[in-house]
Design a protein around this motif. Structure first.
Motif, mmCIF file in Angstrom:
data_model
loop_
_atom_site.group_PDB
_atom_site.id
_atom_site.type_symbol
_atom_site.label_atom_id
_atom_site.label_comp_id
_atom_site.label_asym_id
_atom_site.label_seq_id
_atom_site.Cartn_x
_atom_site.Cartn_y
_atom_site.Cartn_z
ATOM 1 N N LEU A 160 9.325 -7.274 43.383
ATOM 2 C CA LEU A 160 8.730 -6.144 42.665
ATOM 3 C C LEU A 160 9.416 -4.839 43.037
ATOM 4 N N LYS A 161 9.903 -4.748 44.263
ATOM 5 C CA LYS A 161 10.601 -3.534 44.679
ATOM 6 C C LYS A 161 11.864 -3.322 43.853
ATOM 7 N N GLU A 162 12.445 -4.424 43.368
ATOM 8 C CA GLU A 162 13.650 -4.311 42.556
ATOM 9 C C GLU A 162 13.381 -3.604 41.230
ATOM 10 N N LEU A 163 12.114 -3.594 40.806
ATOM 11 C CA LEU A 163 11.766 -2.992 39.515
ATOM 12 C C LEU A 163 11.595 -1.486 39.604
ATOM 13 N N GLU A 164 11.694 -0.921 40.801
ATOM 14 C CA GLU A 164 11.533 0.519 40.936
ATOM 15 C C GLU A 164 12.632 1.279 40.198
ATOM 16 N N SER A 165 13.777 0.651 40.045
ATOM 17 C CA SER A 165 14.911 1.286 39.378
ATOM 18 C C SER A 165 14.825 1.096 37.872
ATOM 19 N N ASP A 166 14.817 2.191 37.135
ATOM 20 C CA ASP A 166 14.842 2.112 35.674
ATOM 21 C C ASP A 166 16.122 1.459 35.182
ATOM 22 N N VAL A 167 17.188 1.625 35.936
ATOM 23 C CA VAL A 167 18.463 1.041 35.537
ATOM 24 C C VAL A 167 18.366 -0.479 35.496
ATOM 25 N N GLU A 168 17.798 -1.068 36.548
ATOM 26 C CA GLU A 168 17.681 -2.520 36.606
ATOM 27 C C GLU A 168 16.711 -3.031 35.545
ATOM 28 N N THR A 169 15.615 -2.292 35.333
ATOM 29 C CA THR A 169 14.643 -2.700 34.316
ATOM 30 C C THR A 169 15.261 -2.642 32.927
ATOM 31 N N THR A 170 16.057 -1.617 32.672
ATOM 32 C CA THR A 170 16.740 -1.488 31.379
ATOM 33 C C THR A 170 17.714 -2.638 31.173
ATOM 34 N N LYS A 171 18.457 -2.971 32.207
ATOM 35 C CA LYS A 171 19.401 -4.088 32.096
ATOM 36 C C LYS A 171 18.677 -5.395 31.771
ATOM 37 N N ALA A 172 17.550 -5.607 32.433
ATOM 38 C CA ALA A 172 16.786 -6.829 32.186
ATOM 39 C C ALA A 172 16.303 -6.896 30.741
#
Length: 600
Positions: A338-350
């Protein structure tokens, strides 16, 4: 249906949760039947609202949404874009992305929303979206939404311990702020214990951009299981019918429909249970049909605003403060993923990875109407649509269903298709993997007849064959099949909330998407067949077949039901429910004798 620690409940669309006494009361309710109006507590008539008219959103802009008239349970075919999501964390990330990037509206409809890490994480995202001016509508089924209370209490207890855990050895290092923080969390726990689910929901509801409603609500708002049990008995004919729909729609432009509720075990983050499940993400014109179905439920007489239940002694100011404390409290501990989702960049990529594999296809919404909860015989619109689709199949029908309780008409339809050369293959839970013993008991007594009819049956292993742990009782997490999907001739696919059982057909309301696309149908078929491989499931047969055909092959035989595993296993053919205790098998046999099939 939610397995796990005290935060999580272990139940899906079956009977209400609780201890043994609760289950006995539910069975006893067969003798009681009455119907009462849903409580409004003297409040004003709820304000109706509709899905927003979509505007351009750079995060997920798709085709223009056209108006429709979804009134008969099945929408028109609309060329839209669709992708399947079978990996749990990807499915959760998609929901976070929709909440985070929404600009106008978020409409959510769920049977279960637990107060564990994923449930509270997503609630925080909803609050942040509302703070940005996004209109948030949350519709929860009332019978199972209390899971959010127990989950939050456990997380708050963890937060209280974490507040001073590192300072216990050195009292001098504990600052007044630390103690104040811990006291605030404990006070919050006391308030939740007192006010329960309605207090939490009302706290959200005080936000000017958030509205929460409960579907088919109980009159009693007490957290006592006994009180709710007696009300369930007294109003059985109504309260036994539940809203099983699961929808997450953003800006009326993109939506997720499928089998997953909101809880850790649906997204691969639970310590003990991992639910195998499937969702579809759609964009384009069909999203308007999804939104229209949501509006029908939201504006129905069965959807009660949560403020109708809020306790008068709780002021809006205190509830707003509680909302902030809840948001803060769950920042203390997070799963690493869940900590990985703090970044909008990573969420956008997903999100972009999912939309990149979308295919264009005719898609239609298949949904029950909200009034099904008070119809004496129900309005099985989803069941009828699936039966009609099955009658048109020419070669093959692949089914993956968490609960599979065939009735006479099911046997007749399957027999008729098999006689016409259609291969029918079903993957469902084994007794070792199921989270619902009554449903498995209702299925188990029909297995021999199904095999004699020519149906190829597979039952999911609770642990993959590659797990080398010798004592299966101490492995984990345990896999539980929760998917609800059907593939027709590898050309059309249905994914939704509908189990092949009487409860989904006649009692609960359901929703799903029917997609006409060979590529998507092939992907879902491959997902199913992966679950049917010897390392992941047992193939059932009559007697001990000398030849095993893989990939859906079926061998006729005679004799008792046998479970066929991989040839490399010491015992590749078993004559009793694998990986189960004799006491559990005895209990299942006793339950199978009860006349409750119509409720399973």
């Amino acid at each position: 249906m939610q397995p796990g620690h005290a935060a999580t409940h272990f139940l899906d669309s079956r009977m209400p949760r609780g201890p043994g006494l609760w289950r006995l009361l539910v069975l006893g309710s067969l003798l009681i039947s009455s119907c009462r109006a849903i409580p409004q507590n003297g409040r004003e008539t709820p304000v109706t609202s509709q899905a927003v008219k979509p505007e351009r959103n750079a995060a997920f802009t798709r085709a223009e949404v056209a108006p429709s008239a979804l009134r008969a349970g099945e929408g028109p075919r609309r060329i839209s874009e669709v992708a399947q999501m079978h990996e749990g964390m990807e499915a959760f990330t998609a929901r976070v992305a929709l909440a985070r990037f929404a600009r106008q509206s978020l409409d959510m409809q769920y049977y279960i929303w637990d107060g564990d890490q994923t449930g509270t994480y997503l609630l925080s995202e909803l609050i942040e979206a509302a703070d940005r001016g996004v209109r948030v509508r949350l519709l929860l089924d009332d019978i199972t939404s209390r899971g959010i209370v127990d989950g939050m209490l456990q997380q708050l207890a963890s937060a209280a311990r974490a507040a001073t855990a590192d300072l216990e050895d050195t009292l001098a290092e504990i600052t007044p702020d630390d103690l104040e923080r811990k006291d605030r969390i404990r006070d919050l726990m006391d308030e939740i214990h007192t006010g329960g689910r309605d207090l939490i929901a009302a706290a959200l509801d005080t936000h000017p951009n958030i509205e929460v409603r409960m579907f088919n609500a109980f009159n009693s708002r007490r957290r006592s299981g006994v009180g709710r049990a007696f009300q369930f008995l007294a109003d059985f004919s109504r309260l036994n019918r539940r809203m099983h729909n699961k929808v997450f729609a953003a800006d009326n432009q993109i939506a997720i429909v499928g089998g997953r509720n909101i809880a850790d075990n649906y997204f691969g983050l639970h310590e003990k249970y991992d639910f195998r499940d499937l969702d579809l993400m759609v964009s384009g014109p069909v999203v308007n049909d999804v939104s229209e179905s949501f509006d029908l439920y939201w504006n129905s007489e069965w959807a009660v605003p949560v403020h109708a239940f809020a306790m008068k002694r709780r002021s809006e100011q205190r509830l707003a403060g509680l909302r902030k404390e809840l948001t803060d409290a769950f920042q203390w501990e997070k799963h690493e993923r869940l900590k990985e989702l703090e970044s909008d960049v990573e969420t956008t990529k997903a999100l972009h990875r999912i939309t990149a594999r979308m295919v264009k296809a005719p898609v239609r919404v298949v949904a029950d109407l909200p009034g099904k909860v008070h119809k004496p015989t129900g309005e099985p619109l989803v069941a009828e649509a699936l039966a009609a689709q099955a009658r048109g199949s020419k070669k093959e029908i692949l089914v993956e269903s968490a609960y599979f309780v065939p009735v006479n008409v099911t046997f007749e339809n399957m027999h008729e298709r098999i006689d016409h050369g259609v291969h029918v293959c079903v993957l469902t839970n084994s007794m070792a993997s199921t989270n619902q013993m009554p449903a498995h008991a209702g299925y188990a007594k029909h297995r021999k007849r199904l095999l004699e009819t020519g149906v190829a049956l597979y039952e999911l292993r609770p642990y993959p064959l590659g797990d080398t742990t010798e004592d299966w009782k101490h492995r984990g997490p345990r896999t539980v099949l929760h998917t609800k999907a059907v593939v027709f001739d590898r050309e059309q696919v249905f994914v939704g909330t509908f189990n092949l059982d009487p409860r989904s057909a006649d009692l609960n309301t359901e929703i799903g998407l029917m997609v006409e696309n060979k590529k998507l149908a092939g992907e879902v078929a491959a997902f199913m067949e992966g679950g049917m491989q010897p390392e992941r499931s047992w193939r059932l047969s009559l007697g001990n077949p000398t030849k095993v055909k893989q990939n859906g092959g079926h061998v006729h035989g005679s004799g008792p039901v046998c479970w066929c595993g991989d040839e490399t296993e010491k015992r590749s053919v078993l004559r009793r429910e694998p990986e189960t205790r004799w006491g559990s098998r005895l209990l299942m046999r006793l339950v199978s004798w009860l006349p409750i099939d119509e409720m399973l």
